[in-house]
Design a protein around this motif. Structure first.
Motif, PDB file in Angstrom:
ATOM      1  N   SER A 164       0.850  -1.180   0.000  1.00  5.69           N
ATOM      2  CA  SER A 164       0.000   0.000   0.000  1.00  5.69           C
ATOM      3  C   SER A 164       0.893   1.240   0.000  1.00  5.69           C
ATOM      4  N   TYR A 165       0.311   2.404   0.231  1.00  2.00           N
ATOM      5  CA  TYR A 165       1.026   3.679   0.129  1.00  2.00           C
ATOM      6  C   TYR A 165       0.960   4.403   1.470  1.00  2.00           C
ATOM      7  N   TYR A 166       2.115   4.887   1.930  1.00  2.00           N
ATOM      8  CA  TYR A 166       2.240   5.341   3.313  1.00  2.00           C
ATOM      9  C   TYR A 166       2.966   6.684   3.418  1.00  2.00           C
ATOM     10  N   CYS A 167       2.719   7.326   4.543  1.00  3.44           N
ATOM     11  CA  CYS A 167       3.500   8.495   4.955  1.00  3.44           C
ATOM     12  C   CYS A 167       3.505   8.530   6.474  1.00  3.44           C
ATOM     13  N   ARG A 168       4.326   9.361   7.029  1.00  2.00           N
ATOM     14  CA  ARG A 168       4.327   9.555   8.479  1.00  2.00           C
ATOM     15  C   ARG A 168       3.073  10.337   8.875  1.00  2.00           C
ATOM     16  N   LEU A 220       9.383   6.878   7.665  1.00  2.41           N
ATOM     17  CA  LEU A 220       9.163   6.995   9.105  1.00  2.41           C
ATOM     18  C   LEU A 220       9.723   8.307   9.642  1.00  2.41           C
ATOM     19  N   ALA A 221      10.789   8.804   9.024  1.00  5.48           N
ATOM     20  CA  ALA A 221      11.398  10.065   9.455  1.00  5.48           C
ATOM     21  C   ALA A 221      10.677  11.284   8.880  1.00  5.48           C
ATOM     22  N   ARG A 227       5.622   3.635  -1.442  1.00  5.61           N
ATOM     23  CA  ARG A 227       4.926   2.354  -1.567  1.00  5.61           C
ATOM     24  C   ARG A 227       5.682   1.353  -0.706  1.00  5.61           C
ATOM     25  N   GLY A 228       4.972   0.611   0.130  1.00  8.50           N
ATOM     26  CA  GLY A 228       5.663  -0.318   1.015  1.00  8.50           C
ATOM     27  C   GLY A 228       4.827  -1.540   1.355  1.00  8.50           C
ATOM     28  N   ALA A 229       5.504  -2.556   1.852  1.00 13.11           N
ATOM     29  CA  ALA A 229       4.814  -3.774   2.273  1.00 13.11           C
ATOM     30  C   ALA A 229       3.985  -3.488   3.522  1.00 13.11           C
ATOM     31  N   CYS A 230       2.769  -3.974   3.529  1.00 11.62           N
ATOM     32  CA  CYS A 230       1.883  -3.735   4.670  1.00 11.62           C
ATOM     33  C   CYS A 230       2.454  -4.323   5.955  1.00 11.62           C
ATOM     34  N   TYR A 231       3.158  -5.456   5.860  1.00 10.13           N
ATOM     35  CA  TYR A 231       3.677  -6.069   7.079  1.00 10.13           C
ATOM     36  C   TYR A 231       4.789  -5.231   7.710  1.00 10.13           C
ATOM     37  N   MET A 232       5.393  -4.325   6.930  1.00  7.49           N
ATOM     38  CA  MET A 232       6.384  -3.424   7.493  1.00  7.49           C
ATOM     39  C   MET A 232       5.747  -2.158   8.051  1.00  7.49           C
ATOM     40  N   ALA A 233       4.791  -1.597   7.316  1.00  2.92           N
ATOM     41  CA  ALA A 233       4.280  -0.269   7.646  1.00  2.92           C
ATOM     42  C   ALA A 233       3.084  -0.272   8.598  1.00  2.92           C
ATOM     43  N   ASP A 234       2.186  -1.257   8.458  1.00  3.91           N
ATOM     44  CA  ASP A 234       0.970  -1.225   9.278  1.00  3.91           C
ATOM     45  C   ASP A 234       1.249  -1.438  10.762  1.00  3.91           C
ATOM     46  N   ALA A 235       2.385  -2.047  11.080  1.00 10.13           N
ATOM     47  CA  ALA A 235       2.726  -2.268  12.489  1.00 10.13           C
ATOM     48  C   ALA A 235       3.396  -1.052  13.119  1.00 10.13           C
ATOM     49  N   GLU A 236       3.700  -0.035  12.306  1.00  9.92           N
ATOM     50  CA  GLU A 236       4.357   1.169  12.816  1.00  9.92           C
ATOM     51  C   GLU A 236       3.304   2.184  13.279  1.00  9.92           C
ATOM     52  N   PRO A 237       3.256   2.506  14.570  1.00 10.35           N
ATOM     53  CA  PRO A 237       2.234   3.452  15.052  1.00 10.35           C
ATOM     54  C   PRO A 237       2.385   4.861  14.487  1.00 10.35           C
ATOM     55  N   ASP A 238       3.566   5.217  14.008  1.00 11.40           N
ATOM     56  CA  ASP A 238       3.779   6.573  13.487  1.00 11.40           C
ATOM     57  C   ASP A 238       3.547   6.680  11.983  1.00 11.40           C
ATOM     58  N   LEU A 239       3.176   5.563  11.341  1.00 11.23           N
ATOM     59  CA  LEU A 239       2.880   5.609   9.906  1.00 11.23           C
ATOM     60  C   LEU A 239       1.387   5.455   9.664  1.00 11.23           C
ATOM     61  N   MET A 240       0.935   5.932   8.521  1.00  9.93           N
ATOM     62  CA  MET A 240      -0.460   5.793   8.131  1.00  9.93           C
ATOM     63  C   MET A 240      -0.541   5.553   6.630  1.00  9.93           C
TER      64      MET A 240
END
Length: 295
Positions: A164-168, A220-221, A227-240
């Protein structure tokens, strides 16, 4: 020739094509390879390899020696596999080749539990995105995302990972639309094709970062969107996930081994543990965990 080392040199040079790459593959220095190649030429009274603009190529006699070396290599690899099957108890070394991201984000926290459950198995994790050759005993087990694993390998197909697609969190509010940037792999010469499917297809590319985890850290910074793997980004509380971003299906994950190893208890135990661990995290891997309510 006198030793397997001579055949190994010939086979490695035939595959690598340069003295430097051959030296690195064999764990010796450049001059050692050059000297041994000269000795072989003296022994046969004619060069075994000739130097060309495309690298070293075997001469006629060299081709015969390469063919012999390939046969010896097959026998040596078979011997390695047979030696591993000799240990029938749940003990001994198990080498697992995994992508770095899978090891760090999905398996690292479970390694202590594995050690407690199987104290006599010496687990060795080799992180790599490159395919390893199980036929040559480069690993006992491999975890990879692929549509087409080698047909003779055995194991389990799990499920595709999601992207999916993410940002801080706070990035969109703090960054004017004209200043928002994408972080992408530098292998894309221009904007990547997936950019058109994102909520912000007109935002330009900013940073180009090859390493997957470094790209993740850049997002994250707060350096941009990616674009990133959901298993990496969805577990990060500071990412959406970006507003309106859906998920895209990646490659299916497989846990595989060589047929000659499939019935060894320590291999079976390790494969079962790895598969079960990944299954427990299916919602994270497939993107369901981070999906907005109602999806």
């Amino acid at each position: 020739m006198d030793t397997w080392d001579d055949y190994k040199l010939i086979l490695t040079l035939a595959r690598e094509r340069t003295l430097r790459a051959t030296a690195e593959a064999m764990g010796v220095n450049h001059s050692t390879v050059s000297r041994r190649l000269a000795i072989l030429g003296q022994r046969f009274g004619t060069p075994v390899f000739e130097r060309t603009p495309d690298g070293y190529r075997p001469t006629d006699i060299g081709q015969d020696l390469v063919a012999d070396a390939e046969q010896m290599d097959v026998i040596a690899m078979r011997g390695k596999r047979l030696s591993r099957t000799a240990l029938s108890s749940v003990t001994g070394k198990v080498t697992v080749s995994i992508p770095n991201t899978v090891g760090q984000f999905l398996l690292l926290s479970e390694l202590e539990a594995f050690s407690e459950q199987f104290p006599d198995i010496k687990l060795a994790l080799h992180s790599s995105y490159q395919l390893v050759d199980l036929d040559k005993a480069e690993a006992d087990i491999v975890i990879r995302g692929t549509h087409n694993p080698a047909e003779h390998l055995v194991g389990q197909r799990l499920f595709p990972y999601a992207l999916s697609y993410y940002c801080r969190k706070g990035y969109l509010e703090a960054t004017p639309p004209s200043e928002r940037r994408w972080i992408v792999d530098p292998s894309f010469e221009g904007p990547p094709e997936w950019l058109e499917r994102t909520p912000f297809p007109k935002a330009p590319v900013g940073l180009r970062v090859q390493d997957i985890i470094l790209r993740h850290q850049a997002v994250l910074a707060g350096h941009g969107m990616a674009r990133g793997a959901c298993y990496m980004a969805d577990a990060e509380p500071d990412l959406m996930r970006l507003p309106g971003a859906g998920i895209e299906q990646g490659l299916p994950l497989w846990v595989l081994t060589h047929p000659s190893l499939r019935n060894i208890p320590r291999i079976q135990a390790t494969m079962r543990f790895l598969s079960n661990t990944l299954r427990k995290k299916k919602s994270l891997i497939t993107g369901a965990l981070g999906a907005p309510a109602g999806e």
